[in-house]
Design a protein around this motif. Structure first.
Motif, mmCIF file in Angstrom:
data_model
loop_
_atom_site.group_PDB
_atom_site.id
_atom_site.type_symbol
_atom_site.label_atom_id
_atom_site.label_comp_id
_atom_site.label_asym_id
_atom_site.label_seq_id
_atom_site.Cartn_x
_atom_site.Cartn_y
_atom_site.Cartn_z
ATOM 1 N N ALA A 49 0.836 -1.205 0.000
ATOM 2 C CA ALA A 49 0.000 0.000 0.000
ATOM 3 C C ALA A 49 0.866 1.249 0.000
ATOM 4 C CB ALA A 49 -0.920 -0.021 1.218
ATOM 5 N N ALA A 50 1.940 1.250 0.771
ATOM 6 C CA ALA A 50 2.833 2.414 0.797
ATOM 7 C C ALA A 50 3.454 2.658 -0.562
ATOM 8 C CB ALA A 50 3.916 2.199 1.853
ATOM 9 N N ARG A 51 3.833 1.604 -1.271
ATOM 10 C CA ARG A 51 4.402 1.772 -2.605
ATOM 11 C C ARG A 51 3.375 2.357 -3.569
ATOM 12 N NH1 ARG A 51 9.044 -1.268 -4.324
ATOM 13 N NH2 ARG A 51 10.150 -2.156 -2.534
ATOM 14 N N CYS A 52 2.127 1.904 -3.464
ATOM 15 C CA CYS A 52 1.081 2.433 -4.359
ATOM 16 C C CYS A 52 0.786 3.903 -4.055
ATOM 17 C CB CYS A 52 -0.182 1.595 -4.223
ATOM 18 S SG CYS A 52 -0.029 -0.112 -4.800
ATOM 19 N N VAL A 53 0.770 4.266 -2.778
ATOM 20 C CA VAL A 53 0.501 5.654 -2.404
ATOM 21 C C VAL A 53 1.616 6.568 -2.902
ATOM 22 C CG1 VAL A 53 0.304 7.227 -0.440
ATOM 23 C CG2 VAL A 53 -0.960 5.075 -0.451
ATOM 24 N N LEU A 54 2.862 6.120 -2.782
ATOM 25 C CA LEU A 54 3.979 6.927 -3.253
ATOM 26 C C LEU A 54 3.915 7.157 -4.760
ATOM 27 C CD1 LEU A 54 6.924 5.414 -1.155
ATOM 28 C CD2 LEU A 54 5.819 7.634 -0.847
ATOM 29 N N LEU A 99 -8.143 -0.235 0.671
ATOM 30 C CA LEU A 99 -7.754 -1.414 1.433
ATOM 31 C C LEU A 99 -8.999 -2.129 1.942
ATOM 32 C CD1 LEU A 99 -4.785 0.013 3.561
ATOM 33 C CD2 LEU A 99 -4.646 -1.365 1.481
ATOM 34 N N ILE A 100 -8.986 -3.453 1.859
ATOM 35 C CA ILE A 100 -10.091 -4.285 2.343
ATOM 36 C C ILE A 100 -9.503 -5.363 3.236
ATOM 37 C CG2 ILE A 100 -11.926 -5.903 1.704
ATOM 38 C CD1 ILE A 100 -12.248 -4.445 -0.911
ATOM 39 N N LYS A 158 -4.626 4.617 8.283
ATOM 40 C CA LYS A 158 -4.687 5.982 8.814
ATOM 41 C C LYS A 158 -3.384 6.717 8.577
ATOM 42 C CE LYS A 158 -5.902 8.522 13.008
ATOM 43 N NZ LYS A 158 -6.308 8.407 14.430
ATOM 44 N N ILE A 159 -2.270 6.024 8.738
ATOM 45 C CA ILE A 159 -0.968 6.640 8.475
ATOM 46 C C ILE A 159 -0.839 7.021 7.008
ATOM 47 C CG2 ILE A 159 1.523 6.229 8.467
ATOM 48 C CD1 ILE A 159 1.115 4.418 10.901
ATOM 49 N N LEU A 160 -1.320 6.159 6.120
ATOM 50 C CA LEU A 160 -1.206 6.417 4.684
ATOM 51 C C LEU A 160 -2.329 7.292 4.156
ATOM 52 C CD1 LEU A 160 -0.301 2.784 3.529
ATOM 53 C CD2 LEU A 160 1.265 4.709 3.767
#
Length: 469
Positions: A262-267, A276-277, A295-297
């Motif tokens: 998820a962090a890679r996709c957000v970046l 996210l599910i 919440k962090i992302l």
């Protein structure tokens, strides 16, 4: 001819009167209810015999085989009264048919007063039926016995075949070990690295004959790296997007790996393009952990319980570029694994399943995991807990034999730093380097016995796709 009428309150009582008056051989002409009572018309057997006497000049006057009184009456009686008491001329064979048609079901004669049939006439039919049943039972029992014997024989043959293959493999390897000692060196290295005996034996049998131990090891590493499928272009995966579900046993690191992806996709695309599910509603703190990462992302986390909820969620999130599903972890031997695979397959979207493989698990455990989560096909796999594994040849062996596409390797808990693209050459070198000192634990005398368990490698379909370039 003297036809007599008997009445009583029931059929049983009326028949008793007939029996007392005319004897057990009386002929019943009719049986019907009249004004609340039962009326029976009967004829004495002697009257029937006198009426049945043929004319002296007729063929019927010739001597005939002796028959019972009832058969003679049924065949020769010329006429009987009908239900109204008149006596029309009726053919003998019609008398009993009319009597049967006139009999009322509710007042049928009781079994003890039924018309007697000669025992000799009924016996053949009963005996034939009984004999037929006995023959069928005997044939069925013979088939079952033959099937059981055949099954036992095939089991013994398979056991003998396995023993012979093991002994031949042991003898073959013993001879190879003496003729080509460098193969024993390579075999010890592969077994110490965690590779299975069957894959090791299969590759060693293909070794070129003109190589020493060092050259053979380089050839082995090259073949292993060539047969290890990895994702070389992360850009295409992140740019293509889609719905991805991370599956695997409990504790394999699915939630942490989901957060890393998820962090890679957000970046790359921003938080608004990601969803996210989580289906983990059973483990205490399971979905809370993913919600903290979300919440962090800055990404909303949706919780679903079943296939219907998942369908609704994916329909609402169809405008998202990437959807990551963190599934509930369960043992590969849990029957609910099949239900989870079916839920993802029937979610109404193209859900790509990524199997998380624990690098610390044994070869046998990893094979069970792959078989359980395989379903209609896995999109790829992610190697987790690389930093905790003493050897990784076991997980590389499973990937090669099951033709799994390795996307990422995870080697820690940091998000998103501890997620890397798989490097085939690095992984193969790491497999041998981490257990190089352990190669001495296998003695030369132990290798033939270990090779005996490989049996006939030509029957192992997982090795057929291995190519040597």
């Amino acid at each position: 001819m003297n036809v007599k009428k008997f009445t009583a309150a029931s059929s049983r009582e009326a028949l008793r009167k007939v029996r007392e008056a005319l004897g057990p051989d009386a002929v019943i002409l009719s049986n019907r209810p009249v004004d609340g009572v039962v009326e029976i018309l009967a004829l004495d057997n002697d009257d029937v015999a006198s009426l049945a006497a043929p004319a002296p000049e007729s063929d019927m006057a010739q001597p005939q085989p002796r028959l019972s009184q009832l058969d003679a009456a049924e065949r020769d009686a010329p006429a009987f009264v009908n239900r109204r008491g008149s006596a029309p001329a009726v053919a003998p064979e019609q008398v009993f048919a009319r009597r049967a048609a006139q009999a009322e079901p509710d007042f049928a004669p009781e079994p003890e007063f039924a018309v007697r049939r000669p025992a000799a006439a009924a016996a053949p039919a009963f005996d034939m039926a009984a004999m037929s049943r006995m023959m069928q039972d005997a044939m069925a029992q013979a088939k079952e016995s033959a099937a059981a014997e055949m099954s036992g024989m095939m089991s013994e043959i398979r056991a003998m075949r396995g023993m012979m293959e093991s002994q031949l493999a042991e003898l073959s390897w013993g001879g190879t070990q003496q003729r080509e000692p460098h193969k024993a060196v390579v075999l010890r290295e592969m077994l110490a690295a965690g590779f299975s005996a069957s894959l090791s034996r299969y590759l060693i049998d293909k070794l070129p004959a003109d190589k020493d131990a060092a050259e053979s090891m380089r050839w082995i590493k090259t073949v292993l790296a060539r047969n290890l499928t990895t994702m070389s272009d992360e850009e295409s995966l992140l740019d293509r997007g889609g719905v991805f579900a991370l599956v695997g046993p409990t504790g394999v690191g699915k939630t942490t790996t989901t957060a890393k992806l998820a962090a890679r996709c957000v970046l790359r695309h921003g938080a608004e393009k990601l969803a996210l599910i989580t289906t983990d509603a059973y483990r205490i703190g399971g979905h809370e952990q993913l919600r903290i990462y979300g919440k962090i992302l800055g990404v909303m986390v949706h919780s679903v319980k079943d296939e219907a909820d998942l369908r609704i969620a994916l329909k609402e999130l169809k405008n998202k570029h990437t959807v990551l599903i963190d599934t509930i972890g369960m043992s590969q031997r849990d029957q609910m694994v099949t239900e989870q695979v079916a839920m993802l397959a029937g979610a109404g979207a193209d859900v790509k399943r990524l199997l998380c493989l624990n690098a610390t698990s044994t070869n046998e455990t990893l094979n069970e995991v792959v078989r359980a989560y395989q379903g209609s096909g896995l999109y790829g796999c992610i190697m987790t807990k690389l930093d905790e594994a003493a050897s990784i040849g076991n997980v590389l062996d499973v990937m090669i034999r099951n033709k799994l596409n390795l996307h990422y390797i995870s080697n820690g808990q940091r998000v998103p730093e501890d997620l890397h693209l798989a490097d085939r050459a690095m992984l193969v070198d790491r497999a041998f380097r981490s257990r190089r000192d352990a190669g001495s634990q296998f003695e030369d005398a132990d290798l033939p016995m270990m090779m005996a368990n490989t049996g006939n490698l030509n029957n192992d379909h997982t090795l057929r796709g291995v190519y040597f370039g």
